[in-house]
Design an enzyme around this catalytic site. Structure first.
Site, PDB file in Angstrom:
ATOM      1  N   ASN A   9       0.060   8.809   0.287  1.00  0.00           N
ATOM      2  CA  ASN A   9       0.712   7.109  -1.052  1.00  0.00           C
ATOM      3  C   ASN A   9      -1.010   6.301  -0.961  1.00  0.00           C
ATOM      4  O   ASN A   9      -1.168   6.272   0.367  1.00  0.00           O
ATOM      5  CB  ASN A   9       1.931   6.404   0.198  1.00  0.00           C
ATOM      6  CG  ASN A   9       2.006   5.432  -0.985  1.00  0.00           C
ATOM      7  OD1 ASN A   9       2.009   5.296  -1.504  1.00  0.00           O
ATOM      8  ND2 ASN A   9       2.971   4.325  -0.214  1.00  0.00           N
ATOM      9  N   HIS A  92      10.028   2.649  -0.580  1.00  0.00           N
ATOM     10  CA  HIS A  92       9.447   2.605  -0.249  1.00  0.00           C
ATOM     11  C   HIS A  92       9.610   1.364   0.616  1.00  0.00           C
ATOM     12  O   HIS A  92       9.922   0.225  -0.328  1.00  0.00           O
ATOM     13  CB  HIS A  92       7.610   2.146  -0.722  1.00  0.00           C
ATOM     14  CG  HIS A  92       6.987   3.132   0.516  1.00  0.00           C
ATOM     15  ND1 HIS A  92       6.449   1.379   1.157  1.00  0.00           N
ATOM     16  CD2 HIS A  92       6.088   3.763   0.978  1.00  0.00           C
ATOM     17  CE1 HIS A  92       5.086   1.554   1.968  1.00  0.00           C
ATOM     18  NE2 HIS A  92       5.221   3.415   2.185  1.00  0.00           N
TER      19      HIS A  92
HETATM   20  C1  PEP Z   1       2.873   4.704   3.701  1.00  0.00           C
HETATM   21  O1  PEP Z   1       2.280   3.622   3.630  1.00  0.00           O
HETATM   22  O2  PEP Z   1       4.050   5.525   3.528  1.00  0.00           O
HETATM   23  C2  PEP Z   1       2.663   4.851   5.221  1.00  0.00           C
HETATM   24  C3  PEP Z   1       3.146   6.026   5.689  1.00  0.00           C
HETATM   25  O3  PEP Z   1       1.402   4.159   5.520  1.00  0.00           O
HETATM   26  P1  PEP Z   1       0.410   5.199   7.227  1.00  0.00           P
HETATM   27  O4  PEP Z   1       0.210   6.396   6.939  1.00  0.00           O
HETATM   28  O5  PEP Z   1      -1.219   4.184   6.287  1.00  0.00           O
HETATM   29  O6  PEP Z   1       0.938   4.293   8.203  1.00  0.00           O
END
Ligand code: PEP
Length: 247
Positions: A9, A92
Site C-alpha cells: 500500500n 483502510h
Molecule cells: C498499511 O498501510 O496498511 C500498513 C500496514 O502500513 P505499515 O506497513 O507501514 O505499517
C-alpha cells in the site's frame, strides 16, 4: 489452496516516474507462487498497469460507491475498471480515521467493487483502546459482518480481508504473529457464519509494520495468507524481499 499474497500500500507516495523505476527494480525478481500486488495513488494507476511486470498486479487504494455523478474529487468503480486495475483497498483505517469511512460505506463499496469485477481488499482492525479493553473480537465481528452484509461472493479467491490493528500501522509496533493468527482465525470463523462453504478460500492478510525481517514468521501461521504492507513496500528491493519470503 489459498495462494499467498503480498500487497503493498503506497499510500500518498510516488510520482509516475518513481512508480516506473519501481517496476524496473522488481522486474524479473518476483515469485510466481505468491500473488504480488501494489496499490497506488489513482493518478498513476494507468501508467503502472502498463509498466508493471506480468506477475505484479495493480490495485487502487479507495473508490466511491456511486457509478458517476456530482461527487467532486471522487473516483468511481467504472473509472478504476477503465484503468484495468485488479484490486481496490476498501476501509483502510486511515480512510476511516481521516475521511469518514464507516462500516456502512465500506459495505456499499464492497458491493460496487464486486459488481465491476474489482477485487476488494477489505481492511478491518481495532484501535489500541479496544485491544486493551478486550474488545478486539467484538470490533472485528462488527466490521466483517457489516462489510459483507448482503454481499454475494461468486469467487472467494477474489475477495481479500486484511486484519490491520490500527495501533500497528506505520508505528513500528507490529502485532506478534500469535496475535495476528488469533485475529485472522477469528475473522475466518466470522466469515464462515456467512459463507459456510467459501470461508476457507477467502484470503486473510495481516498488516501493520510488516518488514522483510518479520514476514516469514507471519507467513508460518495457518490463517495468515499474506500481508498488506505500507512503508516496507515502497522500495523495490524491500518489496522483492517481502515477496520472496519463502527463499
Ligand atoms: C498499511 O498501510 O496498511 C500498513 C500496514 O502500513 P505499515 O506497513 O507501514 O505499517
Amino acid at each position: 489452496m489459498r495462494k499467498p499474497m503480498l500487497a503493498g500500500n503506497w499510500k500518498m507516495n510516488k510520482t509516475r516516474d518513481e512508480a516506473i523505476s519501481f517496476c524496473l527494480g522488481v522486474s524479473g525478481k518476483l515469485p510466481l507462487d505468491v500473488e504480488c500486488v501494489v496499490c497506488a495513488p489513482a493518478i498513476i494507476l494507468r501508467d503502472l498497469v502498463k509498466r508493471a511486470p506480468s506477475n505484479l498486479a495493480v490495485g487502487a487504494q479507495n473508490m466511491d460507491y456511486h457509478d458517476s455523478g456530482a461527487f467532486t474529487g471522487e473516483i468511481s468503480p467504472i473509472m478504476l475498471k477503465d484503468t484495468a486495475v485488479s484490486y481496490v483497498i476498501l476501509g483502510h483505517s486511515e480512510r476511516r480515521a481521516y475521511y469518514n469511512e464507516t462500516d456502512e460505506t465500506v459495505n456499499l463499496k464492497v458491493k460496487k467493487a464486486l459488481e465491476y469485477d474489482l477485487k476488494p481488499i477489505v481492511c478491518v482492525g481495532e484501535v489500541l483502546e479496544e485491544r486493551e479493553s478486550n474488545k478486539t473480537n467484538e470490533v472485528l465481528k462488527r466490521q466483517v459482518l457489516k462489510a459483507f452484509e448482503g454481499v454475494e461472493i461468486a469467487n472467494p479467491a477474489d475477495v481479500v480481508v486484511a486484519y490491520e490493528p490500527v495501533w500497528a500501522i506505520g508505528t513500528g509496533k507490529n502485532a506478534s504473529s500469535d496475535m495476528a493468527e488469533d485475529a485472522c482465525k477469528y475473522i475466518r470463523d466470522v466469515l464462515r457464519t456467512i459463507y459456510a462453504d467459501k470461508a476457507d478460500e477467502i484470503r486473510i492478510l495481516y498488516g501493520g509494520s510488516v518488514k522483510p525481517v518479520n514476514i516469514k514468521e507471519y507467513m508460518s501461521k495457518p490463517n495468515v495468507d499474506g500481508a498488506l504492507v505500507g512503508g516496507a513496500s515502497l522500495q523495490a528491493d524491500s518489496f522483492v524481499e517481502l515477496c520472496n519470503y519463502q527463499k
